[in-house]
Design a protein around this motif. Structure first.
Motif, PDB file in Angstrom:
ATOM      1  N   LYS A  40       0.856  -1.179   0.000  1.00 16.03           N
ATOM      2  CA  LYS A  40       0.000   0.000   0.000  1.00 16.03           C
ATOM      3  C   LYS A  40       0.893   1.230   0.000  1.00 16.03           C
ATOM      4  CE  LYS A  40      -3.834   2.301   2.364  1.00 16.03           C
ATOM      5  NZ  LYS A  40      -4.759   2.271   3.544  1.00 16.03           N
ATOM      6  N   ASN A  41       0.795   2.018  -1.087  1.00 15.60           N
ATOM      7  CA  ASN A  41       1.595   3.239  -1.228  1.00 15.60           C
ATOM      8  C   ASN A  41       3.089   2.965  -1.094  1.00 15.60           C
ATOM      9  OD1 ASN A  41      -0.799   4.796  -1.489  1.00 15.60           O
ATOM     10  ND2 ASN A  41      -0.964   4.957   0.745  1.00 15.60           N
ATOM     11  N   GLY A  42       3.518   1.871  -1.703  1.00 16.08           N
ATOM     12  CA  GLY A  42       4.936   1.548  -1.702  1.00 16.08           C
ATOM     13  C   GLY A  42       5.467   0.992  -0.397  1.00 16.08           C
ATOM     14  N   LYS A  43       4.569   0.665   0.537  1.00 14.66           N
ATOM     15  CA  LYS A  43       4.955   0.130   1.841  1.00 14.66           C
ATOM     16  C   LYS A  43       4.236  -1.195   2.088  1.00 14.66           C
ATOM     17  CE  LYS A  43       7.150   3.942   3.413  1.00 14.66           C
ATOM     18  NZ  LYS A  43       8.539   3.988   3.930  1.00 14.66           N
ATOM     19  N   THR A  44       4.769  -1.977   2.994  1.00 15.22           N
ATOM     20  CA  THR A  44       4.078  -3.160   3.476  1.00 15.22           C
ATOM     21  C   THR A  44       4.308  -3.297   4.971  1.00 15.22           C
ATOM     22  OG1 THR A  44       3.642  -5.513   3.061  1.00 15.22           O
ATOM     23  CG2 THR A  44       5.942  -4.839   3.139  1.00 15.22           C
ATOM     24  N   LYS A  45       3.347  -3.882   5.652  1.00 13.66           N
ATOM     25  CA  LYS A  45       3.448  -4.063   7.102  1.00 13.66           C
ATOM     26  C   LYS A  45       4.055  -5.426   7.395  1.00 13.66           C
ATOM     27  CE  LYS A  45       0.113  -2.505   9.595  1.00 13.66           C
ATOM     28  NZ  LYS A  45      -1.207  -2.340  10.268  1.00 13.66           N
ATOM     29  N   ILE A  46       5.013  -5.452   8.298  1.00 12.87           N
ATOM     30  CA  ILE A  46       5.643  -6.704   8.711  1.00 12.87           C
ATOM     31  C   ILE A  46       5.616  -6.808  10.231  1.00 12.87           C
ATOM     32  CG2 ILE A  46       7.164  -6.847   6.705  1.00 12.87           C
ATOM     33  CD1 ILE A  46       9.433  -5.910   8.640  1.00 12.87           C
ATOM     34  N   LYS A  47       5.783  -8.024  10.714  1.00 13.96           N
ATOM     35  CA  LYS A  47       5.943  -8.250  12.146  1.00 13.96           C
ATOM     36  C   LYS A  47       7.277  -8.969  12.358  1.00 13.96           C
ATOM     37  CE  LYS A  47       2.537  -9.070  14.977  1.00 13.96           C
ATOM     38  NZ  LYS A  47       1.414  -9.672  15.745  1.00 13.96           N
ATOM     39  N   ILE A  48       8.088  -8.402  13.250  1.00 13.54           N
ATOM     40  CA  ILE A  48       9.402  -8.966  13.561  1.00 13.54           C
ATOM     41  C   ILE A  48       9.334  -9.618  14.929  1.00 13.54           C
ATOM     42  CG2 ILE A  48      11.869  -8.485  13.762  1.00 13.54           C
ATOM     43  CD1 ILE A  48      11.206  -5.747  12.385  1.00 13.54           C
ATOM     44  N   ALA A  49       9.860 -10.819  15.035  1.00 13.55           N
ATOM     45  CA  ALA A  49       9.932 -11.520  16.321  1.00 13.55           C
ATOM     46  C   ALA A  49      11.376 -11.949  16.572  1.00 13.55           C
ATOM     47  CB  ALA A  49       9.006 -12.729  16.336  1.00 13.55           C
ATOM     48  N   VAL A  50      11.983 -11.371  17.590  1.00 16.80           N
ATOM     49  CA  VAL A  50      13.326 -11.766  18.016  1.00 16.80           C
ATOM     50  C   VAL A  50      13.162 -12.718  19.202  1.00 16.80           C
ATOM     51  CG1 VAL A  50      15.531 -10.994  18.950  1.00 16.80           C
ATOM     52  CG2 VAL A  50      14.360  -9.624  17.210  1.00 16.80           C
TER      53      VAL A  50
END
Length: 235
Positions: free
Chosen positions: A184-194
């Motif tokens: 969306k608008n050149g972005k994407t949502k991610i989730k990081i898990a350390v």
């Protein structure tokens, strides 16, 4: 008035007993507060993304799977991990999740469009990530992979207040359909898990850029090539 007088008389007559009760209550409070302090001593990782090689690409492979064109996704994250907790711990591994670009109420929509599709383990990058700054070249450190020049990885044992930075790289197996990050608008949502040494996941949701493969390869000429190389395919 009579109650007040009798209370004072009882306290005066039982000062020894009262002192013992206060002493025991003090010990009990100290014991309970010590337990709580011990329970509160735990690591807490704060996750941040640093400008640089932090983006994702999805490229068409030119292959077909049962007549359907396939694609592949790669993700690079220049990640900062700070231990803001009250106990040390080691970074065990990192995983990243994203939402599929799938139409509503199709198969897998609830699982991967509302939920997350996870890439559970990092992929070894074939080359270092770098960029040109004037006539100099800056090489970005890896977080869990050794640098190609030194073979040394970052120290990921984080004592209280310590911070470590480094690149994490992921490649997804060749696939088809909507199994790529929703843009969306050149972005994407991610989730990081350390995940730390006690298997506790420290999680943060971020937005990253969706870029073309050519741009990604200005940071790493072998971006998106690891799995093909391992499989003996040309990229």
């Amino acid at each position: 008035m009579e109650f007040y007088t009798s209370s004072l008389k009882w306290l005066n007559d039982n000062q020894g007993v009262l002192a013992v009760i206060i002493f025991l209550l003090t010990l009990l409070f100290g014991w309970i507060s010590g337990i709580f302090r011990a329970l509160q001593k735990k690591p807490r990782f704060k996750l941040s993304l640093i400008p640089g090689p932090t983006f994702t690409t999805t490229t068409i492979t030119g292959h077909l799977d049962n007549g359907i064109p396939t694609h592949k996704t790669a993700i690079a994250l220049y990640l900062s991990v700070a231990n803001i907790g009250s106990a040390p711990s080691e970074i065990k591994y990192v995983k990243v999740g994203y939402h599929w670009d799938i139409k509503p109420f199709r198969k897998e929509w609830f699982k991967y469009r509302l939920g997350w599709f996870w890439l559970d383990f990092q992929t070894a990058a074939l080359e270092d990530f770098h960029c040109e700054i004037g006539d100099k070249i800056k090489v970005f450190p890896f977080l869990l992979q050794g640098n190609s020049l030194t073979g040394i990885a970052a120290n990921t044992y984080l004592t209280e207040g310590r911070v470590v930075n480094g690149v994490i790289y992921f490649e997804q197996q060749e696939c088809w359909g909507a199994s790529y990050p929703k843009e969306k608008n050149g972005k994407t949502k991610i989730k990081i898990a350390v995940v730390d040494a006690n298997d506790k996941a420290h999680v943060a949701t971020k937005e990253i850029d969706v870029v073309e493969l050519g741009y990604a390869r200005t940071f790493n000429p072998s971006f998106g090539s690891t799995l093909d190389t391992l499989n003996g395919q040309q990229t």
